[in-house]
Design a protein around this motif. Structure first.
Motif, mmCIF file in Angstrom:
data_model
loop_
_atom_site.group_PDB
_atom_site.id
_atom_site.type_symbol
_atom_site.label_atom_id
_atom_site.label_comp_id
_atom_site.label_asym_id
_atom_site.label_seq_id
_atom_site.Cartn_x
_atom_site.Cartn_y
_atom_site.Cartn_z
ATOM 1 N N UNK A 50 -8.188 -0.733 -7.792
ATOM 2 C CA UNK A 50 -7.667 -1.249 -8.900
ATOM 3 C C UNK A 50 -6.536 -2.128 -8.864
ATOM 4 N N UNK A 51 -5.539 -1.931 -8.004
ATOM 5 C CA UNK A 51 -4.450 -2.551 -7.800
ATOM 6 C C UNK A 51 -4.979 -4.123 -7.492
ATOM 7 N N UNK A 52 -5.892 -3.902 -6.352
ATOM 8 C CA UNK A 52 -6.249 -5.184 -5.918
ATOM 9 C C UNK A 52 -7.102 -6.161 -6.865
ATOM 10 N N UNK A 53 -8.055 -5.443 -7.890
ATOM 11 C CA UNK A 53 -8.362 -6.154 -8.962
ATOM 12 C C UNK A 53 -7.490 -6.735 -9.701
ATOM 13 N N UNK A 99 -0.870 12.809 1.631
ATOM 14 C CA UNK A 99 -1.597 11.527 1.153
ATOM 15 C C UNK A 99 -0.914 11.093 -0.315
ATOM 16 N N UNK A 100 -0.760 11.802 -1.169
ATOM 17 C CA UNK A 100 -0.580 11.289 -2.444
ATOM 18 C C UNK A 100 1.069 10.842 -2.327
ATOM 19 N N UNK A 101 2.211 11.433 -1.740
ATOM 20 C CA UNK A 101 3.344 10.851 -1.454
ATOM 21 C C UNK A 101 3.261 9.622 -0.685
ATOM 22 N N UNK A 102 2.386 9.368 0.263
ATOM 23 C CA UNK A 102 2.365 8.347 1.029
ATOM 24 C C UNK A 102 1.946 7.029 0.242
ATOM 25 N N UNK A 103 0.910 7.557 -0.911
ATOM 26 C CA UNK A 103 0.098 6.354 -1.282
ATOM 27 C C UNK A 103 1.186 5.869 -2.487
ATOM 28 N N UNK A 104 2.074 6.615 -2.947
ATOM 29 C CA UNK A 104 3.042 5.976 -4.041
ATOM 30 C C UNK A 104 3.581 5.005 -3.282
ATOM 31 N N UNK A 106 3.058 3.039 -0.790
ATOM 32 C CA UNK A 106 2.148 2.027 -0.446
ATOM 33 C C UNK A 106 1.868 1.270 -1.623
ATOM 34 N N UNK A 107 1.657 1.694 -2.535
ATOM 35 C CA UNK A 107 1.182 1.091 -4.135
ATOM 36 C C UNK A 107 2.492 0.308 -4.444
ATOM 37 N N UNK A 108 3.805 1.086 -4.558
ATOM 38 C CA UNK A 108 4.719 0.564 -4.926
ATOM 39 C C UNK A 108 4.895 -0.844 -3.998
ATOM 40 N N UNK A 109 4.958 -0.813 -2.795
ATOM 41 C CA UNK A 109 5.289 -2.005 -1.817
ATOM 42 C C UNK A 109 4.178 -3.025 -2.292
ATOM 43 N N UNK A 110 2.943 -2.654 -2.346
ATOM 44 C CA UNK A 110 1.760 -3.574 -2.429
ATOM 45 C C UNK A 110 1.944 -4.475 -3.857
ATOM 46 N N UNK A 111 2.365 -3.538 -4.893
ATOM 47 C CA UNK A 111 2.480 -4.068 -6.208
ATOM 48 C C UNK A 111 3.460 -5.092 -6.303
ATOM 49 N N UNK A 117 -0.206 -12.975 0.714
ATOM 50 C CA UNK A 117 0.531 -11.879 0.954
ATOM 51 C C UNK A 117 -0.151 -10.577 0.527
ATOM 52 N N UNK A 118 -0.452 -10.363 -0.590
ATOM 53 C CA UNK A 118 -1.135 -9.308 -1.210
ATOM 54 C C UNK A 118 -2.461 -8.957 -0.565
ATOM 55 N N UNK A 119 -3.167 -10.055 -0.440
ATOM 56 C CA UNK A 119 -4.540 -9.782 0.049
ATOM 57 C C UNK A 119 -4.468 -9.261 1.481
ATOM 58 N N UNK A 120 -3.628 -9.981 2.487
ATOM 59 C CA UNK A 120 -3.479 -9.397 3.795
ATOM 60 C C UNK A 120 -2.912 -8.054 3.782
#
Length: 176
Positions: A50-53, A99-104, A106-111, A117-120
């Protein structure tokens, strides 16, 4: 940051959560704990998609993200139906929490990223994520699942998610 470095970072974050040095061992989880890890992992990848979209304009990234949403949602629906049939509830555990903790993170970083840069970063994360989760499912979960129907679901899911891993690897190469 270079793509290889991003890939290594994403892989390291995930693999640290699966470290055998931990007091808990993924291979010792019961079927209901394994089911919860898988459900959480699928939902995390759906959030990444969803972030990618929302952020990517690359048609290949967007198509991959749609595939992630479709396939991971379908597997989760099958898992929930099986749990209902078995009259069982998934059990939270150290791994689903990690997994939940790590995903937060990663999502913060990618956002914060945009454009190429995002696509890569998204492609690198998808490759690292699928490699780590597929390895976990294949080598720690499937050999230890006791319920035959649950095992069949995991074997089928692994086949789908290995295709995702291959697709993610192609995206990483294309975006270099």
């Amino acid at each position: 940051m270079k793509l290889a470095s991003l890939l290594a970072t994403a892989g390291a974050v995930l693999l640290l959560s699966f470290s055998p040095a931990q007091a808990d061992n993924p291979a010792e989880l019961n079927d209901l704990q394994i089911a919860h890890v898988a459900y959480v992992a699928d939902n995390i990848d759906i959030r990444y998609a969803h972030l990618a979209l929302a952020l990517s304009e690359d048609p290949a990234i967007r198509e991959f993200a749609k595939t992630m949403i479709r396939d991971h949602t379908a597997v989760n629906e099958q898992a929930l139906a099986l749990l209902a049939k078995l009259n069982a509830q998934p059990q939270d555990n150290f791994l689903s929490q990690a997994l939940q903790k790590n995903s937060i993170v990663i999502i913060d970083e990618m956002s914060q990223l945009r454009g190429k840069a995002f696509d890569q970063r998204y492609a690198a994360n998808e490759l690292a994520y699928h490699k780590a989760v597929n390895d976990l499912v294949e080598n720690a979960f499937i050999p230890n699942i006791e319920n035959g129907e649950v095992k069949v679901l995991f074997v089928a899911g692994l086949e789908i998610f290995k295709v995702h891993e291959g697709h993610a690897a192609m995206m990483v190469e294309k975006l270099k």
